[in-house]
Scaffold this active site. Structure first.
Site, PDB file in Angstrom:
ATOM      1  N   PHE A 230      48.498  34.259  61.466  1.00  0.00           N
ATOM      2  CA  PHE A 230      48.107  35.221  62.494  1.00  0.00           C
ATOM      3  C   PHE A 230      47.047  34.575  63.378  1.00  0.00           C
ATOM      4  O   PHE A 230      46.578  33.458  63.122  1.00  0.00           O
ATOM      5  CB  PHE A 230      47.588  36.525  61.863  1.00  0.00           C
ATOM      6  CG  PHE A 230      46.382  36.343  60.966  1.00  0.00           C
ATOM      7  CD1 PHE A 230      45.100  36.550  61.437  1.00  0.00           C
ATOM      8  CD2 PHE A 230      46.541  35.958  59.642  1.00  0.00           C
ATOM      9  CE1 PHE A 230      43.992  36.384  60.622  1.00  0.00           C
ATOM     10  CE2 PHE A 230      45.440  35.794  58.808  1.00  0.00           C
ATOM     11  CZ  PHE A 230      44.164  36.003  59.302  1.00  0.00           C
ATOM     12  N   GLY A 231      46.672  35.283  64.435  1.00  0.00           N
ATOM     13  CA  GLY A 231      45.633  34.762  65.321  1.00  0.00           C
ATOM     14  C   GLY A 231      46.021  33.453  65.977  1.00  0.00           C
ATOM     15  O   GLY A 231      47.125  33.309  66.532  1.00  0.00           O
TER      16      GLY A 231
ATOM     17  N   GLU B 238      29.998  47.979  65.493  1.00  0.00           N
ATOM     18  CA  GLU B 238      29.813  47.036  66.593  1.00  0.00           C
ATOM     19  C   GLU B 238      29.244  45.728  66.044  1.00  0.00           C
ATOM     20  O   GLU B 238      28.262  45.726  65.299  1.00  0.00           O
ATOM     21  CB  GLU B 238      28.850  47.607  67.634  1.00  0.00           C
ATOM     22  CG  GLU B 238      28.708  46.720  68.869  1.00  0.00           C
ATOM     23  CD  GLU B 238      27.777  47.313  69.903  1.00  0.00           C
ATOM     24  OE1 GLU B 238      27.577  46.662  70.950  1.00  0.00           O
ATOM     25  OE2 GLU B 238      27.247  48.421  69.662  1.00  0.00           O
TER      26      GLU B 238
ATOM     27  N   ASP C 209      34.064  37.213  58.659  1.00  0.00           N
ATOM     28  CA  ASP C 209      34.036  37.015  60.099  1.00  0.00           C
ATOM     29  C   ASP C 209      34.400  35.562  60.329  1.00  0.00           C
ATOM     30  O   ASP C 209      33.839  34.664  59.694  1.00  0.00           O
ATOM     31  CB  ASP C 209      32.671  37.332  60.718  1.00  0.00           C
ATOM     32  CG  ASP C 209      32.801  37.540  62.220  1.00  0.00           C
ATOM     33  OD1 ASP C 209      33.543  38.449  62.630  1.00  0.00           O
ATOM     34  OD2 ASP C 209      32.186  36.776  62.988  1.00  0.00           O
TER      35      ASP C 209
ATOM     36  N   HIS D 214      40.229  45.788  59.577  1.00  0.00           N
ATOM     37  CA  HIS D 214      41.379  46.535  60.072  1.00  0.00           C
ATOM     38  C   HIS D 214      42.488  45.562  60.479  1.00  0.00           C
ATOM     39  O   HIS D 214      43.482  45.962  61.080  1.00  0.00           O
ATOM     40  CB  HIS D 214      40.981  47.399  61.275  1.00  0.00           C
ATOM     41  CG  HIS D 214      40.070  48.537  60.916  1.00  0.00           C
ATOM     42  ND1 HIS D 214      38.756  48.350  60.517  1.00  0.00           N
ATOM     43  CD2 HIS D 214      40.278  49.886  60.888  1.00  0.00           C
ATOM     44  CE1 HIS D 214      38.200  49.521  60.266  1.00  0.00           C
ATOM     45  NE2 HIS D 214      39.098  50.472  60.490  1.00  0.00           N
ATOM     46  N   ASN D 215      42.306  44.283  60.138  1.00  0.00           N
ATOM     47  CA  ASN D 215      43.252  43.227  60.481  1.00  0.00           C
ATOM     48  C   ASN D 215      44.220  43.035  59.315  1.00  0.00           C
ATOM     49  O   ASN D 215      43.815  42.635  58.220  1.00  0.00           O
ATOM     50  CB  ASN D 215      42.469  41.933  60.764  1.00  0.00           C
ATOM     51  CG  ASN D 215      43.361  40.773  61.163  1.00  0.00           C
ATOM     52  OD1 ASN D 215      44.329  40.463  60.487  1.00  0.00           O
ATOM     53  ND2 ASN D 215      43.010  40.118  62.254  1.00  0.00           N
TER      54      ASN D 215
END
Length: 210
Positions: free
Chosen positions: A157-158, A45, A74, A14-15
């Site tokens: 980003f991030g 989760e 990830d 969703h990024n």
């Protein structure tokens, strides 16, 4: 044996920043990519203790929900003087509002609190391809560098604006998309952690059309 990917794939994120990078990486291979966000899939989760485990959780959930192969990343920033933090919790340090300016400031505060002069760090990316029948492929990439303060650049980003990769005078936040995650297919080299992981994935699971 590695399985070839073709046709349509779900990008289990969703990024928006990750989605844009992944679409650009997949484009030369004729892969149609749709995001988990566009399909209104819930975010599972992330209970893993390693980047690869969390990537697998996301990829499996998307593949199961859609019946399509799913591709998940990830990744995180590991600061050596902070015992690898924020690491798996890189996104969580930004809070519910995804305030990465605040997350970068927290990294700097934590270093100052420890009196740490060591600013070495690295980014990790674990990519998992999962098929609805349970078949999975895992690929990882890392890039090492140093933290800068204050952050520099508005690209990426991030934590990109505070990460200066080895061999570059610019931070990831100052580099253009092609410089950051572009791949030299002739030499098999790439700069970013995600592009390096993707290089391995492409070699095993993708073929250029024609």
């Amino acid at each position: 044996m590695a399985r070839l990917l073709s046709g349509r794939v779900v990008i289990a994120t969703h990024n928006a920043g990750k989605l844009a990078e992944m679409r650009e990486l997949l484009a030369p291979f004729g892969i149609e990519a749709v995001s988990a966000g566009a399909l209104n899939l819930p975010e599972p989760e992330e209970t893993g203790t390693m980047f690869a485990e969390n990537a697998a959780i996301k990829a499996r959930a998307a593949a199961s929900a859609t019946g399509l192969p799913a591709f998940a990343d990830d990744s995180g920033l590991c600061v050596h003087a902070l015992d690898g933090a924020p690491g798996l919790f890189s996104a969580r340090w930004s809070g519910g509002s995804k305030d990465f300016a605040g997350a970068m400031a927290r990294v700097e505060r934590e270093l100052a609190a420890r009196g740490a002069a060591d600013r070495r760090c690295h980014f990790v990316s674990a990519l998992v391809l999962a098929w609805p029948d349970g078949h999975e492929e895992l690929f990882e990439g890392r890039v090492f560098g140093d933290l800068v303060w204050p952050p520099r650049g508005t690209r990426g980003f991030g934590y990109d604006p505070m990460f200066k990769p080895d061999g570059s005078p610019l931070t990831f936040g100052e580099l253009g998309a092609e410089e950051k995650h572009g791949i030299d297919w002739e030499t098999g080299t790439a700069l970013s952690h995600r592009a390096r992981a993707f290089l391995s994935l492409a070699a095993a699971c993708l073929r250029r059309p024609g």
